[in-house]
Design an enzyme around this catalytic site. Structure first.
Site, PDB file in Angstrom:
ATOM      1  N   PHE A 117      56.160  36.708  47.268  1.00 12.98           N
ATOM      2  CA  PHE A 117      55.425  36.871  46.022  1.00 12.98           C
ATOM      3  C   PHE A 117      54.130  37.606  46.298  1.00 12.98           C
ATOM      4  O   PHE A 117      53.657  37.658  47.439  1.00 12.98           O
ATOM      5  CB  PHE A 117      55.153  35.506  45.375  1.00 12.98           C
ATOM      6  CG  PHE A 117      55.697  35.393  43.981  1.00 12.98           C
ATOM      7  CD1 PHE A 117      57.064  35.381  43.746  1.00 12.98           C
ATOM      8  CD2 PHE A 117      54.855  35.297  42.893  1.00 12.98           C
ATOM      9  CE1 PHE A 117      57.575  35.279  42.458  1.00 12.98           C
ATOM     10  CE2 PHE A 117      55.345  35.192  41.604  1.00 12.98           C
ATOM     11  CZ  PHE A 117      56.716  35.185  41.380  1.00 12.98           C
ATOM     12  N   HIS A 233      48.461  40.586  34.222  1.00 14.47           N
ATOM     13  CA  HIS A 233      49.712  40.717  34.969  1.00 14.47           C
ATOM     14  C   HIS A 233      50.190  42.154  34.819  1.00 14.47           C
ATOM     15  O   HIS A 233      50.180  42.696  33.708  1.00 14.47           O
ATOM     16  CB  HIS A 233      50.750  39.743  34.417  1.00 14.47           C
ATOM     17  CG  HIS A 233      51.918  39.542  35.331  1.00 14.47           C
ATOM     18  ND1 HIS A 233      52.855  40.524  35.582  1.00 14.47           N
ATOM     19  CD2 HIS A 233      52.313  38.453  36.063  1.00 14.47           C
ATOM     20  CE1 HIS A 233      53.769  40.067  36.421  1.00 14.47           C
ATOM     21  NE2 HIS A 233      53.464  38.820  36.729  1.00 14.47           N
ATOM     22  N   LEU A 243      56.420  38.604  29.420  1.00 14.99           N
ATOM     23  CA  LEU A 243      56.300  38.817  30.858  1.00 14.99           C
ATOM     24  C   LEU A 243      57.634  39.187  31.498  1.00 14.99           C
ATOM     25  O   LEU A 243      58.656  38.561  31.244  1.00 14.99           O
ATOM     26  CB  LEU A 243      55.779  37.535  31.513  1.00 14.99           C
ATOM     27  CG  LEU A 243      55.644  37.557  33.034  1.00 14.99           C
ATOM     28  CD1 LEU A 243      54.536  38.504  33.461  1.00 14.99           C
ATOM     29  CD2 LEU A 243      55.365  36.152  33.564  1.00 14.99           C
ATOM     30  N   GLU A 246      57.093  38.547  38.229  1.00 10.97           N
ATOM     31  CA  GLU A 246      56.835  39.139  39.538  1.00 10.97           C
ATOM     32  C   GLU A 246      58.048  39.017  40.455  1.00 10.97           C
ATOM     33  O   GLU A 246      58.196  39.778  41.408  1.00 10.97           O
ATOM     34  CB  GLU A 246      55.627  38.440  40.165  1.00 10.97           C
ATOM     35  CG  GLU A 246      54.977  39.173  41.307  1.00 10.97           C
ATOM     36  CD  GLU A 246      53.560  38.680  41.520  1.00 10.97           C
ATOM     37  OE1 GLU A 246      53.306  38.095  42.575  1.00 10.97           O
ATOM     38  OE2 GLU A 246      52.722  38.891  40.633  1.00 10.97           O
ATOM     39  N   ARG A 286      47.754  40.897  41.894  1.00 12.97           N
ATOM     40  CA  ARG A 286      47.895  41.340  40.509  1.00 12.97           C
ATOM     41  C   ARG A 286      46.703  42.144  40.018  1.00 12.97           C
ATOM     42  O   ARG A 286      46.862  43.094  39.243  1.00 12.97           O
ATOM     43  CB  ARG A 286      48.123  40.123  39.609  1.00 12.97           C
ATOM     44  CG  ARG A 286      49.466  39.468  39.836  1.00 12.97           C
ATOM     45  CD  ARG A 286      49.593  38.170  39.073  1.00 12.97           C
ATOM     46  NE  ARG A 286      50.930  37.599  39.236  1.00 12.97           N
ATOM     47  CZ  ARG A 286      51.288  36.416  38.755  1.00 12.97           C
ATOM     48  NH1 ARG A 286      50.413  35.675  38.101  1.00 12.97           N
ATOM     49  NH2 ARG A 286      52.522  35.964  38.940  1.00 12.97           N
ATOM     50  N   HIS A 354      47.214  37.483  31.256  1.00  8.48           N
ATOM     51  CA  HIS A 354      48.212  36.512  31.688  1.00  8.48           C
ATOM     52  C   HIS A 354      47.648  35.131  31.995  1.00  8.48           C
ATOM     53  O   HIS A 354      48.258  34.121  31.679  1.00  8.48           O
ATOM     54  CB  HIS A 354      48.913  37.060  32.936  1.00  8.48           C
ATOM     55  CG  HIS A 354      49.987  36.181  33.491  1.00  8.48           C
ATOM     56  ND1 HIS A 354      51.105  35.806  32.763  1.00  8.48           N
ATOM     57  CD2 HIS A 354      50.141  35.605  34.719  1.00  8.48           C
ATOM     58  CE1 HIS A 354      51.887  35.041  33.498  1.00  8.48           C
ATOM     59  NE2 HIS A 354      51.318  34.887  34.685  1.00  8.48           N
ATOM     60  N   ARG A 389      44.055  34.835  40.861  1.00  9.10           N
ATOM     61  CA  ARG A 389      45.093  33.887  41.287  1.00  9.10           C
ATOM     62  C   ARG A 389      46.286  34.628  41.880  1.00  9.10           C
ATOM     63  O   ARG A 389      46.743  35.630  41.329  1.00  9.10           O
ATOM     64  CB  ARG A 389      45.577  33.052  40.096  1.00  9.10           C
ATOM     65  CG  ARG A 389      46.721  32.116  40.464  1.00  9.10           C
ATOM     66  CD  ARG A 389      47.145  31.248  39.302  1.00  9.10           C
ATOM     67  NE  ARG A 389      47.768  31.986  38.219  1.00  9.10           N
ATOM     68  CZ  ARG A 389      49.056  32.357  38.194  1.00  9.10           C
ATOM     69  NH1 ARG A 389      49.845  32.124  39.227  1.00  9.10           N
ATOM     70  NH2 ARG A 389      49.539  32.998  37.140  1.00  9.10           N
TER      71      ARG A 389
END
Length: 580
Positions: A117, A233, A243, A246, A286, A354, A389
């Site tokens: 990720f 995002h 969305l 990811e 991001r 996001h 984040r």
């Protein structure tokens, strides 16, 4: 007014709220627990989380690496004691969820499957196809049903925290189905109401995410922390803002500009991790990816459609078998909302609001500065996310800090007597306010849609991916004006049953409060860090701004901003590079 009482009241029925309620029931089974939610719990926004949840589980990974990835990804604004607690407790929470029935994807040998990720240099993101939040929330909700002490108030909208004798002692809420006003007293209240993405016009967030809990705490005197940090995002669908997870990029998707070029190779995402880990440039943090999109747009290398500029996310090379196995929801969303099949066609995407890194200021156990009030999940800022984040940290954050807040709130409540009777005076005052402002008001001229549209335009123009001082000051003045105009709001619907116009008006009042804290905090942070990018102050300034901005409500005027230092334990601030 209907009156009821409990020992611990959880406001919000999503991942953090349900985990907090379970923690109370497990640790203090004699306490009465109530969960009050604006929607039926399975409609909470946790259900929409797709990609996965990060926790160290595989050989070769470590808690230290997860902590470092989180801290460096947050541009050194994370409180490191909270991050260390988070990464330490996340694996146990994830395994506990498995024992409760969450269907994690498996490797052929039966072990937990993980995927890479963004911003993580190791594969540590657990997933359940691309419906991770859906399955986690189902699991938590079903688990709450076995505890008789957990009572639910579904479709109740909280309008005020009751504060007396220097501590929070309950709430006032509207029962949406009947319009009845309820006062629910409690020895401890835990806010788990999620974020405030709807302050912006283009967001992945559901319509319920209006900053309710943030504004409730703010009005009760608790500060909001780090509100200037708003995460975009990089892959939302134009028009809807829905969305595209990811996970689509972690499985190997490419971001292409109008020329079919993988443009991220032109931007500074740092050096990739040298270990043989599945990784691509598309899995940068991001904030960096969203900023790269703006640069491509400035260079004229994006496409333009009826809903603005966009680029393409290309999954075609992954093949139908992999997409149907690991990204079935992505394919479903594209077919239903865009009319394309990602097996055969590229997906149009653009950055969308996001997640809020900021929120109600709490300590490592979820306690706010207001005794008796706790917070967990996106509504809170414990601060493990800092200035940006990392993807897949938010779901385990709900579990870890929902559990912590539940345990500490339960211990607090167990030592107290019943709330003071005088707190009901405030409840009656709130009942009168709601009746006079939203049910009898006549002759005013302002409309909800007009004020909301002007707020959206202001936030998009001033507090987006890139900011500057003059635009932020203009926004601060505009929001002050909107606050004044809100006093002259008029409603057409004065009924009691499911009065959605009244709900929208209350939500707008919350959003205006939250918007002011975002703009004022961004105005006073004269540096660039993570998701907060000031074009007039393009460098990070650790000397003056390695600290958290606390926004306090002022009686008349913009929020008052105070500063507290970031907690540093093991990792001094360094250069932020991708992969270290």
């Amino acid at each position: 007014m209907d009156l009821s009482a409990c020992d611990v009241l959880v406001v919000g029925g999503g991942g953090a709220g349900l985990r907090a309620a379970i923690a109370v029931a497990e640790t203090h089974p004699n306490l009465r627990v109530a969960v009050i939610s604006k929607v039926y719990p399975m409609r909470s926004h946790t259900v929409s989380a797709e990609g996965g949840a990060a926790a160290v589980i595989k050989p070769g990974d470590s808690l230290e690496e997860h902590a470092y990835d989180t801290i460096s990804g947050g541009d050194w604004l994370c409180d490191q004691d909270a991050v260390e607690a988070f990464v330490r407790e996340a694996p146990a929470e994830m395994l506990r969820l498995e024992h409760w029935g969450c269907p994690w994807n498996r490797e052929p040998d039966g072990s937990i499957a993980v995927r890479p990720f963004g911003g993580m240099k190791a594969q540590r993101t657990w997933f359940a196809a691309d419906k991770t939040g859906f399955h986690m929330l189902h699991t938590l909700f079903q688990t709450t049903l076995k505890y008789d002490v957990i009572q639910r108030y579904d479709e109740f909208f909280v309008t005020k925290l009751l504060v007396d004798e220097g501590r929070c002692q309950g709430v006032v809420a509207i029962e949406l189905g009947t319009g009845k006003i309820h006062a629910i007293t409690a020895k401890a209240v835990i806010l788990c109401t999620g974020g405030c993405g709807k302050v912006f016009p283009f967001t992945t967030n559901a319509n319920i995410k209006n900053g309710d809990g943030m504004a409730l705490a703010y009005r009760a005197g608790a500060p909001l922390k780090d509100m200037e940090f708003v995460q975009y995002h990089p892959t939302g669908l134009p028009f809807t803002g829905i969305l595209i997870t990811e996970a689509a990029r972690s499985e190997g998707g490419w971001l292409l500009n109008k020329d079919g070029y993988r443009y991220l190779q032109d931007y500074d995402l740092g050096k990739p991790e040298p270990r043989p880990v599945l990784r691509s440039m598309e899995l940068g943090p991001r904030d960096r990816l969203s900023q790269a999109f703006v640069k491509e747009q400035e260079k004229g290398r994006t496409l333009e459609g009826p809903y603005g500029h966009y680029v393409h996310l290309d999954l075609r090379h992954l093949g139908e078998k992999l997409i149907d196995k690991k990204l079935p929801f992505v394919r479903e969303l594209c077919l239903k909302y865009v009319g394309i099949d990602p097996v055969k066609e590229m997906i149009p995407v653009r950055p969308v609001v996001h997640y809020m890194m900021g929120g109600v200021s709490t300590d490592i156990d979820g306690a706010t500065p207001l005794p008796g009030l706790y917070a967990a999940g996106e509504v809170a800022c414990v601060s493990i996310n800092g200035a940006n984040r990392l993807g897949s940290n938010s779901l385990p954050e709900c579990l870890v800090f929902g559990a912590r807040a539940g345990k500490v709130a339960a211990a607090f409540a167990a030592e107290l007597k019943a709330p003071s009777p005088s707190v009901l005076t405030q409840a009656h005052d709130e009942e009168r306010r709601l009746e006079e402002k939203f049910r009898r008001g006549r002759g005013a001229k302002e409309r909800i849609a007009t004020l909301r549209a002007e707020m959206h335009e202001t936030m998009e123009e001033s507090a987006g991916i890139y900011r500057n001082g003059p635009a932020l000051q203009k926004a601060a003045d505009k929001l002050r004006s909107l606050q004044e105009r809100f006093r002259h709001l008029t409603l057409d619907d004065h009924s009691y049953t499911f009065n959605t116009e009244q709900t929208a008006a209350l939500e707008l009042s919350y959003m205006l409060d939250v918007a002011e804290t975002i703009v004022q905090s961004a105005l006073q942070r004269t540096e660039s860090r993570g998701s907060h990018q000031r074009t007039d102050y393009p460098e990070r300034d650790d000397k003056n701004f390695l600290g958290h901005a606390l926004a306090y409500r002022a009686e008349d005027g913009p929020p008052r901003i105070e500063w507290v230092p970031v907690t540093i334990t093991r990792w001094p601030p360094g250069q932020r590079v991708y992969g270290r």
